[in-house]
Scaffold this motif. Structure first.
Motif, PDB file in Angstrom:
ATOM      1  N   GLY A 181       0.787  -1.222   0.000  1.00  0.00           N
ATOM      2  CA  GLY A 181       0.000   0.000   0.000  1.00  0.00           C
ATOM      3  C   GLY A 181       0.817   1.268   0.000  1.00  0.00           C
ATOM      4  N   LEU A 182       2.137   1.155   0.187  1.00  0.00           N
ATOM      5  CA  LEU A 182       2.987   2.344   0.131  1.00  0.00           C
ATOM      6  C   LEU A 182       3.287   2.654  -1.328  1.00  0.00           C
ATOM      7  N   ALA A 183       2.751   3.734  -1.830  1.00  0.00           N
ATOM      8  CA  ALA A 183       2.907   4.096  -3.237  1.00  0.00           C
ATOM      9  C   ALA A 183       4.342   4.515  -3.527  1.00  0.00           C
ATOM     10  N   LEU A 184       4.970   3.820  -4.461  1.00  0.00           N
ATOM     11  CA  LEU A 184       6.341   4.109  -4.873  1.00  0.00           C
ATOM     12  C   LEU A 184       6.422   4.094  -6.395  1.00  0.00           C
ATOM     13  N   PRO A 185       7.276   4.935  -6.974  1.00  0.00           N
ATOM     14  CA  PRO A 185       8.190   5.876  -6.307  1.00  0.00           C
ATOM     15  C   PRO A 185       7.436   7.049  -5.676  1.00  0.00           C
ATOM     16  N   ARG A 186       8.094   7.670  -4.717  1.00  0.00           N
ATOM     17  CA  ARG A 186       7.506   8.816  -4.044  1.00  0.00           C
ATOM     18  C   ARG A 186       8.591   9.793  -3.632  1.00  0.00           C
ATOM     19  N   GLN A 187       8.265  11.066  -3.634  1.00  0.00           N
ATOM     20  CA  GLN A 187       9.157  12.104  -3.147  1.00  0.00           C
ATOM     21  C   GLN A 187       8.713  12.424  -1.724  1.00  0.00           C
ATOM     22  N   HIS A 188       9.489  11.975  -0.767  1.00  0.00           N
ATOM     23  CA  HIS A 188       9.111  12.165   0.633  1.00  0.00           C
ATOM     24  C   HIS A 188       9.746  13.444   1.153  1.00  0.00           C
ATOM     25  N   ARG A 189       8.902  14.375   1.581  1.00  0.00           N
ATOM     26  CA  ARG A 189       9.363  15.653   2.130  1.00  0.00           C
ATOM     27  C   ARG A 189       8.830  15.808   3.548  1.00  0.00           C
ATOM     28  N   SER A 190       9.690  16.282   4.441  1.00  0.00           N
ATOM     29  CA  SER A 190       9.255  16.511   5.816  1.00  0.00           C
ATOM     30  C   SER A 190      10.228  17.455   6.505  1.00  0.00           C
ATOM     31  N   ARG A 191       9.828  17.907   7.678  1.00  0.00           N
ATOM     32  CA  ARG A 191      10.709  18.738   8.489  1.00  0.00           C
ATOM     33  C   ARG A 191      11.361  17.853   9.539  1.00  0.00           C
ATOM     34  N   LEU A 192      12.683  17.788   9.521  1.00  0.00           N
ATOM     35  CA  LEU A 192      13.433  16.983  10.469  1.00  0.00           C
ATOM     36  C   LEU A 192      14.124  17.884  11.487  1.00  0.00           C
ATOM     37  N   GLN A 193      14.068  17.468  12.739  1.00  0.00           N
ATOM     38  CA  GLN A 193      14.834  18.152  13.767  1.00  0.00           C
ATOM     39  C   GLN A 193      15.315  17.121  14.787  1.00  0.00           C
ATOM     40  N   GLU A 194      16.400  17.484  15.483  1.00  0.00           N
ATOM     41  CA  GLU A 194      16.985  16.545  16.431  1.00  0.00           C
ATOM     42  C   GLU A 194      16.103  16.415  17.657  1.00  0.00           C
ATOM     43  N   LEU A 195      15.895  15.191  18.098  1.00  0.00           N
ATOM     44  CA  LEU A 195      15.123  14.925  19.296  1.00  0.00           C
ATOM     45  C   LEU A 195      15.895  15.444  20.498  1.00  0.00           C
ATOM     46  N   PRO A 196      15.284  16.281  21.337  1.00  0.00           N
ATOM     47  CA  PRO A 196      16.011  16.858  22.476  1.00  0.00           C
ATOM     48  C   PRO A 196      16.669  15.781  23.336  1.00  0.00           C
ATOM     49  N   GLY A 197      17.977  15.880  23.479  1.00  0.00           N
ATOM     50  CA  GLY A 197      18.727  14.971  24.320  1.00  0.00           C
ATOM     51  C   GLY A 197      18.851  13.563  23.796  1.00  0.00           C
ATOM     52  N   GLY A 198      18.412  13.325  22.542  1.00  0.00           N
ATOM     53  CA  GLY A 198      18.401  11.960  22.045  1.00  0.00           C
ATOM     54  C   GLY A 198      19.297  11.663  20.884  1.00  0.00           C
ATOM     55  N   PHE A 199      19.883  12.675  20.278  1.00  0.00           N
ATOM     56  CA  PHE A 199      20.808  12.522  19.158  1.00  0.00           C
ATOM     57  C   PHE A 199      20.107  12.144  17.856  1.00  0.00           C
ATOM     58  N   VAL A 200      19.014  11.417  17.931  1.00  0.00           N
ATOM     59  CA  VAL A 200      18.322  10.991  16.721  1.00  0.00           C
ATOM     60  C   VAL A 200      17.428  12.103  16.195  1.00  0.00           C
ATOM     61  N   MET A 201      16.987  11.948  14.947  1.00  0.00           N
ATOM     62  CA  MET A 201      16.132  12.931  14.291  1.00  0.00           C
ATOM     63  C   MET A 201      14.684  12.452  14.308  1.00  0.00           C
TER      64      MET A 201
END
Length: 307
Positions: A181-201
């Motif tokens: 059900g995940l339509a591909l190909p797709r252009q995935h756009r989003s706003r990423l920011q670092e998780l406070p104190g977690g290093f990951v995004m």
């Protein structure tokens, strides 16, 4: 600080680190170092006693050395208990300006934190002919594939500007769960920011600051191989994007669930992410450059490791 201004020769591919004393009042050099740099491995008192701290002229400082504001001090970093990475770096291309390597999984690009000798840069610089090598861009420690280094300090800026201008074609491959059900190909756009104190995004609401073109290459049961072409270069972008889509990359220690970075590496289960190809027009001579990784990704149900 330019490595060319360092008064000390490298040790086993590691360049000396520099400390510039601030314009403050301290009773002694030792008092300042022990308070401000307590995190540095090894005793500063022992370093001074052993002549392992040098001034800008390359002369060792005495144990009772006074504090002199503005003075530059040099020392060699040390890391206790660094785990050897049992994979080699492959050279894909080399000329007077460029060095292109095929980075293995688990090897950090440059020294930092608990990684010093087990980094691509340190291994390269052990060769005197590559003493001036410097990275043009970086890959995550867990990611394998094509990485560029510059051998001519005067040309490095021109190559880095290509990445800043998004004038470099970058293609990755990943193995992750297949999602019906995940339509591909797709252009995935989003706003990423670092998780406070977690290093990951993490993805958050707001104007997108990252984009990745995602294509399905092939499917094997519950798993699939994806082609990923990032238009931006945010930290952990590909890993965060696929995790947000419910198809976190196989063997990812941080996405979707964060694992303590100090956990021991499992060399038999590398992150299934590979920087497959880089292409660009050389800013110095105008030649078209294209470099492909020779490595392959192992499927989760295969016993073989990534080679």
């Amino acid at each position: 600080m330019s490595v060319r201004s360092c008064p000390l020769p490298p040790r086993d591919g590691v360049h000396a680190s520099c400390v510039v004393l601030p314009h403050e009042a301290w009773p002694s050099l030792l008092a300042y170092l022990e308070q401000r740099f307590a995190h540095v491995a090894g005793s500063w008192q022992q370093r001074l006693a052993a002549g392992e701290l040098w001034d800008d002229a390359g002369q060792p400082l005495a144990a009772e050395a006074p504090y002199r504001p503005g003075q530059r001090l040099w020392y060699f970093r040390s890391v206790e208990g660094e785990t050897p990475v049992p994979f080699d770096i492959d050279i894909l291309y080399r000329d007077q300006r460029l060095l292109v390597v095929d980075k293995p999984h688990f090897l950090a690009c440059v020294p930092g934190g608990r990684h010093l000798h087990e980094t691509v840069l340190t291994r390269l610089r052990r060769d005197p002919a590559l003493a001036d090598a410097s990275p043009i861009h970086r890959l995550d420690r867990e990611t394998a594939g094509v990485m560029l280094f510059c051998l001519d300090p005067a040309a490095r800026g021109a190559y880095q500007r290509l990445f800043e201008a998004r004038a470099v074609y970058k293609c990755y491959e990943a193995i992750a769960p297949y999602r019906a059900g995940l339509a591909l190909p797709r252009q995935h756009r989003s706003r990423l920011q670092e998780l406070p104190g977690g290093f990951v995004m993490q993805e958050v609401a707001g104007e997108p600051n990252s984009d990745t073109l995602i294509e399905l290459m092939q499917r094997r049961g519950d798993w699939a191989q994806y082609r990923l072409m990032p238009g931006s270069g945010k930290k952990h972008q590909l890993r965060a994007h696929l995790a947000a889509l419910g198809i976190a990359i196989a063997n990812d220690p941080w996405y979707p669930d964060f694992r303590n970075d100090k956990a021991a590496d499992d060399f038999s289960h590398p992150l299934a992410l590979l920087a497959r190809r880089i292409a660009f027009t050389d800013p110095i001579d105008g030649c078209e450059r294209l470099f492909d990784s020779r490595r392959t990704l192992a499927w989760p149900d295969e016993a073989a490791e990534c080679v």
